[in-house]
Design an enzyme around this catalytic site. Structure first.
Site, short mmCIF file in Angstrom:
data_model
loop_
_atom_site.label_atom_id
_atom_site.label_comp_id
_atom_site.label_asym_id
_atom_site.label_seq_id
_atom_site.Cartn_x
_atom_site.Cartn_y
_atom_site.Cartn_z
CE1 TYR A 136 -3.18 -2.94 -0.08
CE2 TYR A 136 -3.70 -2.25 2.40
CZ TYR A 136 -4.13 -2.98 1.27
OH TYR A 136 -4.98 -3.97 1.14
CB SER A 189 -13.71 -3.84 -2.70
OG SER A 189 -12.24 -3.29 -2.83
N GLY A 226 -17.69 -4.88 -9.68
CA GLY A 226 -16.59 -5.36 -10.46
C GLY A 226 -15.10 -5.43 -9.76
CB VAL A 278 -18.48 3.11 -4.79
CG1 VAL A 278 -17.24 3.28 -4.13
CG2 VAL A 278 -18.90 4.50 -5.18
CG PHE A 279 -22.70 -0.92 -4.83
CD1 PHE A 279 -23.89 -0.29 -4.02
CD2 PHE A 279 -21.83 -1.64 -4.40
CE1 PHE A 279 -23.75 -0.81 -2.54
CE2 PHE A 279 -21.68 -2.13 -3.32
CZ PHE A 279 -22.71 -1.71 -2.36
#
Length: 306
Positions: free
Chosen positions: A52, A216, A221, A226-227
């Protein structure tokens, strides 16, 4: 915050883990505020990885909170190793030992509460990993061990040689990426949802007391976005908003509560660096969706029942 036992370990951990992958996008003051907000609200489990920010996220984290023994004893630290970005995956004894030493140096701590092997290494030799884990445990550098993105057979192959129990498996899961759940609903059905892509890893982890850590939890996907609030998912967002209004909370809270409603006692890993959104995630621990609400959200994401 409500806590759960992490796998077969002695650790009692908050049901929300704070992911630090994007912490290098904040300045030092913002990082300090973010970490203190998390801890003040019971979210003292922080998830890192050596890749990261190329390692900078761990350095930024420890510098911002002025890591010392007093601070360290108040938090639970987890990190991951095994990815050499753009080149290979490496579970060799040498790489694991060197990675942990570098992680500890960056985090300014003498030990990790949990170390996860990040992505499966095709050249994994369980005996070599066992030697590394034994040495890390003996030297007091790592107290517990787990994996990330591994299927049941990979875990069994590794556990056959390890003395330590594998206590966690980090896996991608969200309302829109729920194959590990949907394939279990479509057993013996001739449709795409019945495709078993992970060896029934959800059931395997439950049977073997391995805590799943969904990563996530708001993405669709593979890091496509983000949805929540996304025009690509109008029915899903309408249903989440409807239920959020009922409980008087945000859509983030309901999306997180959907994962927490599953009886597997998962520990989702947040990815946000926004303190308000983090608090919305934490708020989800106070809400238990009804069975009907859980299925309504599941179906509104385009999932189907056979």
């Amino acid at each position: 915050m409500r806590t759960i036992q992490l796998g077969k370990s002695d650790l009692q951990v908050p049901v929300i883990a704070v992911g630090c992958m994007r912490i290098n996008g904040l300045d030092q003051h913002e990082v300090e505020k973010f970490i203190h907000t998390a801890m003040e609200n019971g979210a003292n489990f922080f998830d890192h990885a050596d890749i990261y920010g190329g390692g900078t996220c761990e350095e930024i984290f420890s510098n911002a909170i002025q890591m010392n023994a007093s601070v360290r004893e108040k938090m639970i630290l987890q990190s991951k190793c095994g990815i050499v970005p753009g080149r290979m995956f490496d579970f060799s004894k040498e790489h694991i030992l060197e990675s942990v030493d570098a992680i500890l140096k960056r985090l300014k701590t003498e030990y990790l509460d949990v170390l996860l092997l990040h992505r499966p290494d095709a050249l994994m030799e369980p005996e070599e990993i066992a030697e590394a884990f034994d040495l890390l445990e003996k030297e007091g550098k790592v107290r517990n061990f787990g994996v990330s993105n591994q299927n049941p057979m990979q875990i069994q192959l590794l556990q056959k040689t390890l003395k330590q129990p594998i206590i966690a498996n980090q896996l991608q899961l969200s309302i829109t990426n729920a194959n590990m759940i949907s394939q279990g609903l479509h057993v013996n059905m001739l449709d795409d949802a019945a495709t078993n892509r992970d060896g029934s890893v959800l059931d395997f982890c439950r049977l073997n007391s391995i805590t799943i850590q969904p990563w996530s939890p708001f993405q669709y996907g593979f890091f496509e976005g983000v949805f929540l609030g996304n025009e690509k998912f109008p029915e899903l967002n309408a249903k989440i908003d409807e239920i959020a209004n009922k409980y008087g909370v945000s859509n983030t809270t309901i999306a997180m509560a959907w994962i927490l409603r599953h009886p597997a006692n998962m520990q989702p890993v947040t990815g946000t660096m926004n303190t308000e959104r983090l608090l919305d995630c934490i708020k989800a621990t106070e809400i238990k969706l009804t069975r009907e609400e859980w299925y309504q959200i599941y179906l509104s994401a385009g999932n189907i029942l056979p």
